[in-house]
Structures are given as structure tokens and as C-alpha cells.
Design an enzyme around this catalytic site. Structure first.
Site, PDB file in Angstrom:
ATOM      1  N   ASP A 183     -49.665 -44.603 -10.951  1.00  0.00           N
ATOM      2  CA  ASP A 183     -49.733 -43.312 -10.265  1.00  0.00           C
ATOM      3  C   ASP A 183     -51.058 -42.601 -10.523  1.00  0.00           C
ATOM      4  OD1 ASP A 183     -49.013 -43.151 -12.877  1.00  0.00           O
ATOM      5  OD2 ASP A 183     -47.178 -42.025 -12.546  1.00  0.00           O
ATOM      6  N   ASP A 193     -35.463 -52.846  -6.588  1.00  0.00           N
ATOM      7  CA  ASP A 193     -36.108 -54.039  -7.132  1.00  0.00           C
ATOM      8  C   ASP A 193     -35.160 -54.893  -7.950  1.00  0.00           C
ATOM      9  OD1 ASP A 193     -38.524 -54.081  -5.995  1.00  0.00           O
ATOM     10  OD2 ASP A 193     -39.677 -53.511  -7.763  1.00  0.00           O
TER      11      ASP A 193
END
Ligand SMILES: *[C@@H]1O[C@H](CO)[C@@H](O)[C@H](O)[C@H]1NC(C)=O
Ligand SMILES: CC(=O)N[C@H]1CO[C@H](CO)[C@@H](O)[C@@H]1O
Length: 704
Positions: free
Chosen positions: A415, A142
Site C-alpha cells: 500500500d 484468496d
């Protein structure tokens, strides 16, 4: 084969000592009942207003701690441990019949996560003991950093040498960085490899990052290409570099966004039915990990509804006594407890997913595996062209990505939320803790980094609690209550700070004011208090040592327990409320994975706490530490007429004195960092001064 088919590929055992644990929990509950009885019987007369309010506060805090104790018991109530039979898996499946596995590695910032570390992780997973033509490794960068890209390019060349080497010498761990650290003489033997390795390492020096860049998808090794062979002529895993498109005007959703781009891109390239995802700092320490995970998924009896297999996180750069803690009990024990209660949470790394569960499918018995029908004659460049579109900023507009599909967006702890939503769709999940640790990551090496990491987690959990995703309030039918309560252990981290702060501040304050909050230590009511104070500590120590920690490590863990509750969780709560009121904007903080300062590293290795920066968190820590110290000093400096009076005072205030003493003991490193240290890791003078002022003011307020 016929007979073999009925043998399970994995086995589940209940934890040992569960009976003892249940009796212990029951006894503590009985003691707690006596405590509440005491609180009601000795409720202060209504005319003493201060006392009444303080008493009510104590009562509420104790009620809170009781509830919290209850949910920690729920997590531990049904512990299960699992083991696998990899030999049966090998007997049942030819190499060609094994399913494909896609491996996602995510990195975000080349300054905090150096490319050398990232590629070590990539190489370690490329070298899994698994047919290489079935493996595809995807690196999502990223940061869009040239350095990472070229480091990976180097790594793809180096892999041709490294993979045969690993096969030949059964190298463990397969991360070159970790391996060469463990066995330096091997490097000297094989100078060609050492040479390659140092080239990669050199690129670590001059790093830079670009934030605005187009999407790059590059198939560095195409597993279908007959020329993609290692130096011994065996196939290589497919290796793909992905930097998804980023433009300032589009929200990129941090790591969750990167994972979703990876899910789409990999479905176009390899579309394996199983997906392993690891953080860039977590190298594989066990080359059998994939086979272990497949033992769960491919088990004919019990494997079909398993959505993911979560491995505990373990860390490579821990010192012996873990001064900043390392989630030891959390990972070794509570994860297994979740498993026993219906399914472990998804911890964001070290987890093998079934692709269809991750993509948002509901579990139902008729589910068929998706088929990959990729045209063999497609050129790499046409695939890359398609993938660029899949990884563009605009692809997800008006789609269910991040909502119903893929990794969820609406949380700082994407998550946990993703795992919950998978479980809500009736999938099961398991935890597997192999004898040789599967993955090794790094823990933050300064106090502030640790506290900030926990602040982010606590805030994310609170966000889930207060959102429409809270399982306790919504979608209850699909998740067992015991599992929902288990999740509360983490969702309530942030609110937990208030009861803790109350216990750290008020008893000392009342001691200065001469208000007694607890029964006399010698009275019969003292017994349940003593029981509830000491027995759970012993239990926690036993648990910690059982999980492989040291006694000093446990003490450090207790200190971090206090520090996190009084700062990280408190700030997480405040920050989240501010965000809800739209005073500040959400942001994702990447935790520093490598300390850049030699002094910081040295202190970490010597297990000296590193304060070293001006943070409001440290002001709070230091103020609380000083305030409790002043409380004790004030009590000790009172002139006492006789020995009898002294005895009486210490009997009446026994528990408050005990509490202060424990807090002072726990805070010894804080005093040291304020007054006795000269190095750059001490508490800055300005913080010390502020804290002294606050603590003195508070004491004066109490006494006059
Ligand atoms: C990592 O792997 C090595 C080599 O197999 C092993 O000796 C070591 O114990 C493992 N580390 C942990 C923490 O299990
Ligand atoms: C990556 C990283 O920060 N590694 C550190 C882990 O801890 C050891 C000491 O135990 C340091 O030497 C490493 O630099």
C-alpha cells in the site's frame, strides 16, 4: 446551477495550534543543541577507552533521536483538516449523473477472517447511501473457500431484505453484525431478517479452506439484470465473487495480486471511474462515505489531480485504554500532516482511488475519463468467461502489472509503495476524517499479534528504504522534500530500534560499572536534558488526548512504543538483512482478526496483557525489564556511608536512575506476567528462566 458551480465541494483548514507547536519544536531544538555542546565539552579523556566508546555511542544515539525528532516535527508542521459539502454535491448532480463506484473487499484466510465478518463488511458497503445501480461490490477470496462463497451467496439474498430496511430506517452503521450488536430489540421486531442473519452466521461454524483451486468468478447480482431488485422493487448493487486462480508454481503476490485481479475483472464488468477498497474486517460505519469522497474528486477547481482519498483507520474492538495501542495519533494526526505536506500515504484500506491513477496513468491536465462501453446484451456467463482469463495465474506474465500498473508487488507494505508511486506520477492525495468514522476495523487482541503486525510493517518499510523505490534517492523531482521526509518517519522504524536498545541497555550497564553518562542532575547542563525529557512527553500526551485517547491509554501507548522498538523493529531489521543475504524467504503473515480463545478475549476486555506464548520477542522484553530492575536493586543495596554520599551518588547518576525507574515502571506488567500471574496469559516459565539467566549474566559482566 451556473452560480452553484463555483462553490467548492470541499474546504481545507490549517490545524489549530500550529504556532504553538512550531515554538515548542524550536525550543526543543535549542535544548538539543545544548546537549550536543555538553557531549563535546565533556568528551572523556582518551585513556579511558570504555568510557570513550560508550560516550560516542550515546552521542550517536542522541544524534539519531534528534534526526527522528526532526522528521516527526516535519510531519506535523503543516497539518490540514478537510471538510466536505455533500449538499452542494447533491444539488449539482442528479442521481443518474453520479459516477459509478467499484468497491473491492479482500479476504485471504477463512480461519483468521471468518466469513461472517467478511459478509458483514460486504453488506455494509452494499447499503451505502448512493444510487445502487451505480455501485458494484467485488469480493476477492484468496482462500478460495466454499464457505465464504456460500456465505456471500446467502448475503446476496439477504441484501434484498437488508438494503430496503437500511433505507427505510436510516440504519447506521449498515453492517448487520455491528447494527444488531448495538440494538438487539430491532432483531426481535424483524424476525424474518434475524432468521436470514442466523443462517449466515451458522455457516461460520464449519469452515475449511482449499489452497489449490481454479479461478471462480461469479456474478451473484448483476446490476443490469432487470430482475435484480430488492424486496421493495429498487435496484440492487452488482455483487461479484472472485477467487483468482492459484497454483503452487506461480507467485500470487498476496493482497496486491488480489487487488490487481480485481482491477482487471471490475474493468470488464462495471469499469467505474472510482474504486473503494476495504479490508474484509472493516465495515462501513457511515453510509455517506462515498459522497464525501466524491466531493473531493468532483470539485471543479481542485479535484482533477486528486488520485485518492484516504480515510483514517479506526477500530471497533478497542477497549477503553487500548493496551496494545491503536495507531491513534498516526491515523488522526500524522495522516493530516502528510496531507498538508503534499499528500497522504495510501494505507491499504478505507481508500477511494481514481481508477486511472491506480492503473498507472501519469497526471496531466488533458486526462480524460475512460468510458465504459459495455454491451448491454452480453450474457453474464460470457462476461464470467472473460473474467476468468483476467484472473488467471498466467495473465500477468510479461506485463507491467505490479510494476508500472496497479498495486505494486515488490514490498510487504504494498500500500505505501503504491501510494508513493502514484504521488510520484504527480497526483495529489487527501485525507478525510469525517465526524462519524467512515470505517471500523479490528485490532489484534494479543501482544504477540500486535508485535508481529508491526514487525511486518517495519520490515516492509525498511525494504522500501533500501530499494530503488526510496524517494529520497530516486525520482526526487516529483515529490516535495517535506513529503519524502514525512515518509522517513515509517521507513526508519527498523533502524530506530538500535538507538532505543542502546538507551535501554547501556545506561543501566554503566550504572553498574559506575560510569556516569549524563551531567549531574543539579548542574546547569541538567536543564536541557530535563527539558528534552519532559516537555516532549507533555506534548505527546496533549496530542494523544486531543486525538480522543485517555491518559491511561497514553501510558499504554508509551509501553507499546518501547516494546515495538526493542522487539518488532529489531527483528524486522535482522530478518530483512537475512533476506537480503538470501538466508530466508519472504512471506506474508495475515494477522489474526478474531481471537479464538475465550480466555484471550476475556483478558483483552479486562485490559490484561497477554504474553502466553514462547516467543524470542518476549525473551528480549523480559531480559531488558529484569536487567534494568537489577541495575536499580544493585544501586540501592550498596552500603552508603553517609547521607551526603547518597545525595552525591544520586546527583551524579540522577539521569541514569531516572531512566531505569521509568523503564521499570513501564515494565510493571512484564514483571507481573513473569512472577505473579497464574493464568494462561503469563510469561511461560521457560522464557522467564532464560531471561533471568541472561539478565544475571549481563549484570555480573557489568559488575566484575
Ligand atoms: C459509528 O456509527 C455510529 C452510528 O452512526 C455512531 O454512533 C458511532 O459514533 C460511530 N463510531 C465511531 C467510532 O465514530
Ligand atoms: C472480531 C473481534 O475480535 N472482536 C472482538 C473485539 O473486542 C471485543 C471486546 O471489546 C470482543 O468481544 C470481540 O470478540
Amino acid at each position: 446551477m451556473g452560480k452553484n458551480r463555483h462553490l467548492p465541494l470541499f474546504e481545507t483548514r490549517p490545524g489549530r495550534g500550529l504556532v504553538v507547536f512550531r515554538w515548542y519544536a524550536a525550543s526543543v531544538f535549542i535544548a538539543i543543541c545544548f546537549i550536543f555542546w555538553y557531549r563535546l565539552v565533556y568528551f572523556p579523556a582518551p585513556e579511558t577507552t570504555t568510557e570513550t566508546w560508550v560516550w560516542v555511542g550515546m552521542f550517536l544515539s542522541e544524534l539519531w533521536f534528534t534526526f527522528y525528532f526532526f522528521i516527526t516535527v516535519v510531519v506535523r508542521w503543516n497539518l490540514v483538516f478537510r471538510s466536505t459539502f455533500k449538499d452542494r454535491l447533491s444539488a449539482r448532480y442528479e442521481e443518474e449523473a453520479l459516477p459509478g463506484v467499484d468497491i473491492f473487499v479482500c479476504t485471504a484466510d477463512p480461519r483468521l477472517e471468518p466469513p461472517a465478518m467478511v459478509i458483514s463488511t460486504v453488506l455494509s458497503v452494499m447499503a451505502y447511501d448512493y444510487p445502487p445501480e451505480k455501485l458494484s461490490v467485488y469480493l476477492s477470496d484468496d482462500g478460495g473457500s466454499d464457505i465464504t462463497f456460500y456465505a456471500l451467496l446467502e448475503a446476496s439474498r439477504f441484501a434484498r431484505l437488508w438494503l430496503p430496511f437500511c433505507r427505510k430506517f436510516k440504519v447506521e452503521p449498515t453492517s448487520p453484525e455491528a447494527y444488531f450488536q448495538m440494538s438487539r430489540e430491532r432483531v426481535a421486531d424483524d424476525s424474518a431478517m434475524a432468521h436470514e442473519w442466523f443462517i449466515v452466521k451458522r455457516s461460520y461454524q464449519d469452515m475449511k479452506s482449499r489452497h489449490d483451486h481454479p479461478s471462480i468468478v461469479q456474478l451473484l447480482i448483476d446490476g443490469r439484470d432487470p430482475k435484480a431488485l430488492d424486496n421493495e422493487g429498487k435496484a440492487l448493487p452488482t455483487l461479484v465473487y472472485l477467487a483468482r486462480e492459484k497454483r503452487p508454481q506461480f507467485h500470487h503476490h498476496f493482497k496486491a495480486g488480489a487487488l490487481n485481479a480485481l482491477i482487471r475483472v471490475s474493468s470488464r464488468i462495471s469499469n467505474a471511474p472510482f474504486v473503494l477498497n476495504v479490508d474484509c474486517d472493516m465495515y462501513s460505519n457511515n453510509s455517506k462515505t462515498i459522497k464525501d469522497a466524491l466531493c473531493f474528486f468532483l470539485d471543479e477547481e481542485n479535484g482533477h489531480d486528486i488520485a485518492y482519498v484516504q480515510y483514517p483507520q479506526t477500530f471497533s474492538n478497542l477497549t477503553k485504554n487500548e493496551i496494545y495501542g491503536c495507531l491513534r495519533v498516526f491515523m488522526q494526526l500524522e495522516l493530516a500532516g502528510f496531507d498538508g505536506n503534499g499528500g497522504t500515504f495510501y494505507a491499504g484500506t478505507g481508500c477511494v482511488h481514481r481508477r486511472e491513477a491506480l492503473c498507472g496513468m501519469k497526471y496531466s491536465r488533458e486526462l480524460k475519463a475512460m468510458k465504459s462501453d459495455r454491451n448491454i446484451r452480453e450474457t453474464a456467463s460470457s462476461i464470467e468467461q472473460d473474467c476468468k482469463a483476467l484472473a488467471s495465474c498466467t495473465y500477468e506474465e510479461n506485463t507491467q502489472w505490479g510494476k508500472q500498473m496497479g498495486v505494486k508487488y515488490e514490498s510487504l507494505v504494498e500500500d505505501i509503495l503504491t501510494g508513493m508511486s502514484i504521488q510520484n506520477r504527480r497526483w495529489r492525495s487527501v485525507c478525510f476524517n469525517p465526524e462519524t468514522t467512515a470505517f471500523l476495523g479490528v485490532v489484534p487482541t494479543t501482544l504477540l499479534d500486535t508485535l508481529l503486525q508491526h514487525k511486518r510493517w517495519a520490515e516492509g518499510q525498511l525494504q522500501i528504504l533500501l530499494s530503488k523505490h526510496c524517494t529520497l534517492l530516486y525520482d526526487r523531482q516529483n515529490m516535495p522534500l517535506k513529503l519524502q521526509l514525512s515518509y522517513c518517519n515509517y521507513m526508519l522504524w527498523a533502524p530506530n530500534s538500535f538507538a532505543t536498545l542502546y538507551f535501554v541497555i547501556v545506561p543501566a550497564f554503566c550504572m553498574l560499572k559506575r560510569i556516569s553518562l549524563f551531567p549531574c542532575i543539579s548542574s546547569i547542563w541538567g536543564v536541557p536534558y530535563l527539558y528534552v525529557i519532559f516537555v516532549p512527553r507533555v506534548q505527546s500526551l496533549v496530542e494523544f488526548v486531543w486525538c480522543g485517547g485517555t491518559v491511561r491509554g497514553w501510558l499504554n501507548e508509551q509501553r507499546m512504543w518501547l516494546f515495538k522498538r526493542t522487539t518488532s523493529y529489531f527483528f524486522a531489521f535482522i530478518d530483512h538483512i537475512l533476506k537480503l543475504c538470501r538466508f530466508s524467504k519472504p512471506a506474508f503473515v495475515v494477522t489474526r482478526k478474531v481471537a479464538d480463545d475465550d480466555n484471550v478475549n476475556r483478558r483483552y476486555n479486562q485490559e490484561i496483557m497477554d504474553f502466553g506464548s514462547c516467543s524470542p520477542m518476549f525473551t528480549i522484553l523480559a531480559t531488558l525489564a529484569l536487567f534494568n530492575l537489577f541495575g536499580l536493586v544493585a544501586l540501592a543495596s550498596k552500603k552508603v556511608a553517609t547521607y551526603d554520599v547518597l545525595l552525591k551518588v544520586s546527583d551524579i547518576f540522577g539521569f541514569q536512575i531516572l531512566l531505569c525507574c521509568v523503564l521499570v515502571f513501564v515494565n510493571l506488567p512484564t514483571y507481573q506476567a513473569m512472577f505473579f500471574r497464574r493464568d494462561s496469559g503469563k510469561i511461560p516459565a521457560s522464557v522467564t528462566l532464560q531471561s533471568l539467566t541472561f539478565a544475571l549474566l549481563a549484570s555480573a559482566l557489568a559488575m566484575y
